[in-house]
Design a protein around this motif. Structure first.
Motif, PDB file in Angstrom:
ATOM      1  N   GLN A  27       0.849  -1.168   0.116  1.00  0.00           N
ATOM      2  CA  GLN A  27      -0.011  -0.033   0.161  1.00  0.00           C
ATOM      3  C   GLN A  27       0.967   1.318   0.029  1.00  0.00           C
ATOM      4  O   GLN A  27       0.500   2.326  -0.704  1.00  0.00           O
ATOM      5  CB  GLN A  27      -0.822   0.087   1.096  1.00  0.00           C
ATOM      6  N   ASP A  28       2.137   1.260   0.714  1.00  0.00           N
ATOM      7  CA  ASP A  28       2.801   2.284   1.034  1.00  0.00           C
ATOM      8  C   ASP A  28       3.503   2.826  -0.531  1.00  0.00           C
ATOM      9  O   ASP A  28       3.489   3.982  -0.588  1.00  0.00           O
ATOM     10  CB  ASP A  28       3.876   2.127   1.801  1.00  0.00           C
ATOM     11  N   LYS A  57       2.527   2.471  -3.264  1.00  0.00           N
ATOM     12  CA  LYS A  57       1.825   3.428  -4.100  1.00  0.00           C
ATOM     13  C   LYS A  57       1.799   5.118  -3.933  1.00  0.00           C
ATOM     14  O   LYS A  57       1.730   5.862  -4.757  1.00  0.00           O
ATOM     15  CB  LYS A  57       0.293   2.950  -4.187  1.00  0.00           C
ATOM     16  N   GLU A  58       2.107   5.112  -2.611  1.00  0.00           N
ATOM     17  CA  GLU A  58       1.943   6.788  -2.335  1.00  0.00           C
ATOM     18  C   GLU A  58       3.442   7.362  -2.236  1.00  0.00           C
ATOM     19  O   GLU A  58       3.575   8.567  -2.012  1.00  0.00           O
ATOM     20  CB  GLU A  58       1.343   6.692  -0.987  1.00  0.00           C
ATOM     21  N   LEU A  59       4.591   6.532  -2.549  1.00  0.00           N
ATOM     22  CA  LEU A  59       5.879   7.115  -2.504  1.00  0.00           C
ATOM     23  C   LEU A  59       5.885   8.059  -3.638  1.00  0.00           C
ATOM     24  O   LEU A  59       5.873   7.688  -4.838  1.00  0.00           O
ATOM     25  CB  LEU A  59       6.926   6.210  -2.687  1.00  0.00           C
ATOM     26  N   GLU A  60       6.490   9.378  -3.557  1.00  0.00           N
ATOM     27  CA  GLU A  60       7.001  10.334  -4.569  1.00  0.00           C
ATOM     28  C   GLU A  60       8.547   9.909  -5.067  1.00  0.00           C
ATOM     29  O   GLU A  60       8.925   9.039  -4.471  1.00  0.00           O
ATOM     30  CB  GLU A  60       6.778  11.708  -3.894  1.00  0.00           C
TER      31      GLU A  60
END
Lengths: 262, 480
Positions: A118-119, A121-124
């Protein structure tokens, strides 16, 4: 359907059972072909012959996963640098990387993997190596995950909101097949399911859950219209922990869920 | 001669007008009751009902003959219906393939020595009854070959519950089909003796795990024709007939019956096609003769999906069989009941309608057409009569077809895409250019077969025992 999650589940499960550490690297990368994946495997086998690594690629999410047997977090980080260089060289990298190691990062390896999926996907950013942060995750880890399988949209919507406000993490599936897929993906602590479901009914779902989960830690609660004693008996025989009939009280449902989980 | 031909032709024109007007009236009844049906199904809580203790238990009878390829899937799907209490009784009718072995292996069924069989109806020899406690509501009867009707009778002898549902082994029930039918029964349990379900064509649909998951119209020509035809017959016809309690047939593919009355009328007739119409006629007869209040209902929202034949050969054999069965029933029962006030609406309207417009239809149509053609060849002055005949047929037919589509769109909308509606309209019109005529000829051929004493079931399906079966009306039936 990706084979990353189930394959790693199995790997982590084995590691956990034998109490060896295990490193995990997730990389967002461009579309990898089967041949590309094979090439990576071969390259690293020659490069680092003493590390037993598993490579899986998730087509739908474009995530490459690397599982490293017996590696601690520091070694995993070192390996991640190599993977990054290799991918940069081949112009395959498209985002950041997330690394973790069991048992250093998390008590439960499977939960760790789920959170990582899940994490990431949110990483820039591009090419940065992030270390999986168990502190923020542990806050989430206390959240009990619930899978709600029901074909009645109203019930789903209502219960999702209700249970989320009570501090549970809720996922919804509207038929038995979807329920099974979501179950394999998230390995919830508790499943609330109806018996009358399209495609696969509740009984078949319970049987399949039993088959996939050998150690069987997920609890199952039945929430259904069926009131016959045969159904109650059969549900308990198949391993349900509780049986609630509709129309139901959400307060009572939550109380029963709480008791099962604590 | 010329005049005779002309008058006969004009008579045929009137015949066509009469038949279609009657169809039209029946369809009006359908329209009238569809609103009620729709409302009642919207406001019914089938989910809650499907778990209720109050719902009457049902025995599902599945006659199987050489079904080894599909039987497992079908039984699995039948075992997962949304219904509180029911049992599935598969009757292996002396299959020549491995139907029995496949079932016993899959469900680990054991021959049980002490299963009670009530000898309510005569059947051919039952070799054994198989059961597995792990599947408490599945029974398998193994018997010697005796035809479909005989299998159903054997199933009745074993059935534990007061209602029986007969289902073809190659059909799929929607999960809530049974509970919807049961709702119709529960509205009036004392009087309802039989309820028919809606049959739809599954060709072209995506079927996953024994459930129709994606509803599509068939791609092929013949199944598509049958799709439209079934819509017309079931929605346009049967809803209307059931509204006036004059339904003459409940499809063998899916119907629910009160077991006690089926036994009272002597069960299903053996060794002959047309058993589904036959049982309904016998029920009407029995109830009317004993002056009991009753109704034969139709439930258009209980859907059963069936595989339609997609080759001319198999379809032809099916239609000839229907023709045979229809004629047989009319000769055996119809002629004794028709136009007798004792039999009320059934005798005064349903049967005459059936005999005049269904059974004798081919003769009027073929001879009428021939007469008109003959007349036109002799004398071209009145060619417009022939045109009138053709036009009347087509226009009226299309009107009825569109009416059925309208019913479908108002009430069910199983095919939501505009493309599908256009396609159905197109086929409704196309039906009158060839398909209908071929159907009439098939029915005629079926009659010829019947009269030349060919009583077989036809290709793809079982061969019944031809020797003494049809002569030997059981004592029960004679009394019936």
């Amino acid at each position: 359907m990706s084979n990353l999650v189930p394959a790693f589940y199995q790997l982590l499960g084995e590691m956990e059972a034998s109490q060896t550490s295990c490193g995990v690297i997730l990389v967002t990368c461009k579309n990898l072909s089967k041949e590309g994946l094979e090439a990576i495997k071969v390259a690293f086998e020659t490069d680092t012959p003493d590390v037993t690594a598993h490579y899986e690629y998730d087509k739908t999410k474009n995530i490459l996963g690397v599982g490293l047997e017996g590696q601690k977090l520091s070694d995993t980080h070192f390996h991640a640098l190599r993977v990054k260089d290799y991918l940069l060289e081949k112009h395959l990298l498209s985002g950041s990387m997330l690394i973790a190691s069991f048992p250093e990062s998390s008590r439960s390896s499977r939960q760790m993997l789920m959170r990582m999926m899940q994490d990431i996907k949110e990483l820039e950013g591009f090419g940065e190596i992030h270390i999986y942060d168990p502190v923020t995750a542990d806050g989430q880890e206390d959240q009990t995950s619930i899978l709600l399988v029901n074909s009645d949209q109203t019930v789903n919507e209502f219960l999702t909101i209700y249970l989320q406000r009570k501090g549970y993490q809720v996922n919804v599936a509207s038929d038995g097949m979807e329920g099974m897929q979501k179950f394999q993906e998230m390995m919830p602590d508790l499943v609330i399911t109806d018996l009358n479901l399209p495609v696969i009914n509740g009984y078949q779902l319970m049987e399949r859950i039993k088959r996939t989960e050998k150690d069987y830690t997920s609890k199952i609660v039945i929430l259904t219209d069926k009131r016959l004693e045969e159904d109650v008996q059969k549900s308990f025989a198949l391993g349900a922990s509780d049986y609630i009939t509709k129309p139901f009280s959400p307060v009572e449902l939550e109380a029963r869920v709480k008791r099962l989980i604590s | 001669m010329r005049d005779f031909l002309l008058y006969y032709g004009i008579f045929a024109v009137y015949y066509v007008i009469a038949i279609n007007s009657l169809y039209f009236i029946i369809m009006m009844f359908s329209f009238k009751s569809i609103v009620g049906i729709l409302k009642s199904s919207i406001y019914s809580r089938f989910q809650a009902l499907s778990g209720s203790e109050q719902v009457p238990p049902i025995s599902i009878l599945v006659p199987a003959y050489n079904e080894e390829l599909t039987i497992i899937e079908n039984v699995r799907s039948l075992l997962s219906l949304n219904y509180p209490r029911y049992e599935v009784i598969v009757i292996n009718d002396g299959s020549k393939d491995d139907t029995l072995q496949v079932l016993t292996r899959e469900f680990k069924l054991e021959a049980s020595a002490n299963m009670p069989v009530q000898p309510l109806l005569q059947t051919s020899n039952i070799r054994g009854i198989y059961h597995n406690p792990a599947f408490p509501n599945l029974y398998l009867i193994d018997k010697e070959n005796g035809g479909k009707a005989d299998s159903l009778n054997a199933g009745i002898n074993v059935a534990h519950y007061p209602l029986i549902a007969s289902i073809d082994a190659d059909s799929l029930l929607e999960k809530d089909a049974l509970i919807r039918i049961a709702k119709v029964y529960m509205e009036n349990p004392d009087e309802t003796v039989a309820i028919g379900g809606d049959i739809r064509i599954a060709n072209g649909c995506k079927i996953e795990d024994g459930v129709v998951s994606d509803i599509r119209l068939p791609d092929k020509f013949l199944p598509m024709m049958q799709s439209v035809e079934y819509l017309k017959a079931f929605l346009g016809g049967r809803i209307g007939w059931s509204a006036i309690n004059g339904l003459i047939i409940v499809s063998g593919a899916f119907g629910v019956f009160r077991k006690d009355y089926v036994i009272k009328v002597g069960g299903y007739r053996e060794g002959y096609p047309g058993e589904d119409m036959n049982i309904i006629i016998k029920l009407h007869k029995y109830m009317l003769e004993n002056k009991l209040p009753y109704r034969v209902a139709f439930c258009p929202d209980a859907v059963c999906w069936t595989q339609a034949p997609d080759s001319f050969r198999i379809l032809g054999s099916q239609r000839r069989r229907w023709g045979r069965g229809n004629l047989k029933n009319m000769i055996e029962y119809g002629k004794n009941m028709v136009l007798r006030p004792k039999y009320k609406l059934f005798g005064m309207l349903t049967l005459p309608f059936n005999i005049l417009f269904e059974t004798l239809n081919p003769y009027f149509r073929i001879t009428g057409l021939l007469a008109l053609i003959g007349y036109t060849l002799m004398d071209m002055t009145n060619a417009n009569v022939l045109l009138l005949y053709g036009l009347l047929n087509i226009i009226y037919g299309i009107l009825l077809g569109v009416g059925a589509l309208l019913l479908e769109e108002i009430a069910f909308r199983r095919y939501p895409r505009i493309r599908d509606i256009v396609k159905m309209l197109f086929y409704t019109i196309l039906m009158f250019f060839g398909y209908r005529q071929v159907g009439v000829i098939w029915r005629f051929l079926g009659h010829i077969e019947y009269l030349s004493n060919n009583n077989s079931w036809g290709t793809m399906t079982r061969k019944s025992w031809q020797a003494e079966g049809n002569k030997n009306i059981s004592s029960l039936e004679a009394r019936g």
